[in-house]
Design a protein around this motif. Structure first.
Motif, PDB file in Angstrom:
ATOM      1  N   ALA A  37       1.039  -1.129  -0.244  1.00  0.00           N
ATOM      2  CA  ALA A  37       0.243   0.052   0.223  1.00  0.00           C
ATOM      3  C   ALA A  37       0.514   1.148   0.017  1.00  0.00           C
ATOM      4  N   ALA A  38       2.134   1.296   1.164  1.00  0.00           N
ATOM      5  CA  ALA A  38       2.466   2.826   0.914  1.00  0.00           C
ATOM      6  C   ALA A  38       3.570   2.974  -0.605  1.00  0.00           C
ATOM      7  N   GLY A  39       3.813   1.745  -0.909  1.00  0.00           N
ATOM      8  CA  GLY A  39       4.379   1.820  -2.771  1.00  0.00           C
ATOM      9  C   GLY A  39       3.152   2.406  -3.005  1.00  0.00           C
ATOM     10  N   TYR A  40       2.558   1.431  -3.581  1.00  0.00           N
ATOM     11  CA  TYR A  40       0.942   2.453  -4.399  1.00  0.00           C
ATOM     12  C   TYR A  40       0.712   3.536  -4.171  1.00  0.00           C
ATOM     13  N   ALA A  41       0.573   4.081  -2.558  1.00  0.00           N
ATOM     14  CA  ALA A  41       0.063   5.375  -2.048  1.00  0.00           C
ATOM     15  C   ALA A  41       1.657   6.497  -3.191  1.00  0.00           C
ATOM     16  N   GLU A  42       2.871   6.274  -3.107  1.00  0.00           N
ATOM     17  CA  GLU A  42       4.973   6.495  -3.854  1.00  0.00           C
ATOM     18  C   GLU A  42       4.018   7.152  -5.092  1.00  0.00           C
ATOM     19  N   THR A  43       3.296   5.915  -5.549  1.00  0.00           N
ATOM     20  CA  THR A  43       3.254   5.749  -6.940  1.00  0.00           C
ATOM     21  C   THR A  43       2.232   6.661  -7.450  1.00  0.00           C
ATOM     22  N   LEU A  44       0.758   6.873  -6.632  1.00  0.00           N
ATOM     23  CA  LEU A  44      -0.051   7.586  -6.658  1.00  0.00           C
ATOM     24  C   LEU A  44       0.144   9.345  -6.585  1.00  0.00           C
ATOM     25  N   ALA A  45       0.405   9.594  -5.191  1.00  0.00           N
ATOM     26  CA  ALA A  45       0.916  10.953  -5.788  1.00  0.00           C
ATOM     27  C   ALA A  45       2.473  11.329  -6.025  1.00  0.00           C
ATOM     28  N   LYS A  46       3.185  10.769  -6.341  1.00  0.00           N
ATOM     29  CA  LYS A  46       3.950  11.024  -7.932  1.00  0.00           C
ATOM     30  C   LYS A  46       3.127  11.366  -9.109  1.00  0.00           C
ATOM     31  N   THR A  47       2.305  10.571  -8.900  1.00  0.00           N
ATOM     32  CA  THR A  47       1.615  10.679 -10.575  1.00  0.00           C
ATOM     33  C   THR A  47       0.263  11.696 -10.596  1.00  0.00           C
ATOM     34  N   SER A  48      -0.228  12.040  -9.967  1.00  0.00           N
ATOM     35  CA  SER A  48      -0.976  12.736  -9.228  1.00  0.00           C
ATOM     36  C   SER A  48      -0.956  14.191  -8.958  1.00  0.00           C
ATOM     37  N   GLY A  49      -0.021  14.419  -8.428  1.00  0.00           N
ATOM     38  CA  GLY A  49       1.139  15.646  -7.064  1.00  0.00           C
ATOM     39  C   GLY A  49       0.361  15.904  -6.211  1.00  0.00           C
ATOM     40  N   ILE A  50      -0.253  14.621  -6.028  1.00  0.00           N
ATOM     41  CA  ILE A  50      -1.077  15.276  -4.432  1.00  0.00           C
ATOM     42  C   ILE A  50      -0.894  14.450  -3.508  1.00  0.00           C
TER      43      ILE A  50
END
Length: 180
Positions: free
Chosen positions: A59-72
């Motif tokens: 989940a932490a890896g997914y959150a990191e990828t999503l945050a980098k992609t979205s900038g949020i």
């Protein structure tokens, strides 16, 4: 560990009643799964079971990828607390209890998106520093087991269809992953 002063006896079927006050405080509802731990000194510990909690690193890896992609900033929770954060200070959010507002949203199993008429909701209990702009419930086998949120330090944040779809996609993926 904190003593409550409450004593209960085990009945003839091996059951023990958890007092209403403790269930309310700990947000334990009928049907909630509990894990049972034992200690060498005779302690028996009941802990709310979090199936999504087992996905901590994933989940932490997914959150990191999503945050980098979205900038949020992205927060992933189970039904009770934050389990992963990216784009915001982890120490302020990880393992903190989710707010009652977020909990109510999860019960409805609908995606929540703020718009110009709504303000974000506080992410965690007792802190109004981070607000959710999108809350997508993670559903596995028909039960809500957590959420994927995009958060901000501002009560209002510009989120649109793209952010909603990103959170929905992440929540859907994590829910499917739990079923497999």
């Amino acid at each position: 560990m904190k003593a409550t002063g409450i004593v209960r006896r085990i009945d003839d079927l091996g059951r023990v009643v958890i007092p209403k006050e403790i269930r309310r405080t700990m947000r334990i509802r009928e049907g909630d799964p509990l894990e049972i731990f034992t200690e060498r000194d005779g302690e028996v510990i009941f802990k709310k079971y979090s199936p999504i909690g087992e996905l901590g690193e994933f989940a932490a890896g997914y959150a990191e990828t999503l945050a980098k992609t979205s900038g949020i900033a992205v927060v992933i929770t189970d039904k009770d607390s934050v389990i992963a954060v990216s784009g915001a200070p982890k120490k302020e959010l990880v393992e903190k209890r989710i707010s009652e507002d977020v909990e109510k949203m999860l019960e409805k199993k609908n995606v929540f998106v703020i718009d110009s008429a709504k303000s974000g909701v506080p992410v965690v209990d007792g802190s109004e520093k981070y607000y959710a702009g999108v809350v997508a419930p993670i559903v596995s086998e028909g039960d809500t087991i957590g959420s994927v949120m995009m958060v901000s330090e501002k009560e209002t944040m510009p989120v649109g269809e793209l952010e909603k779809k990103l959170c929905q996609s992440a929540a859907g993926f994590l829910g499917k992953h739990m079923e497999d």
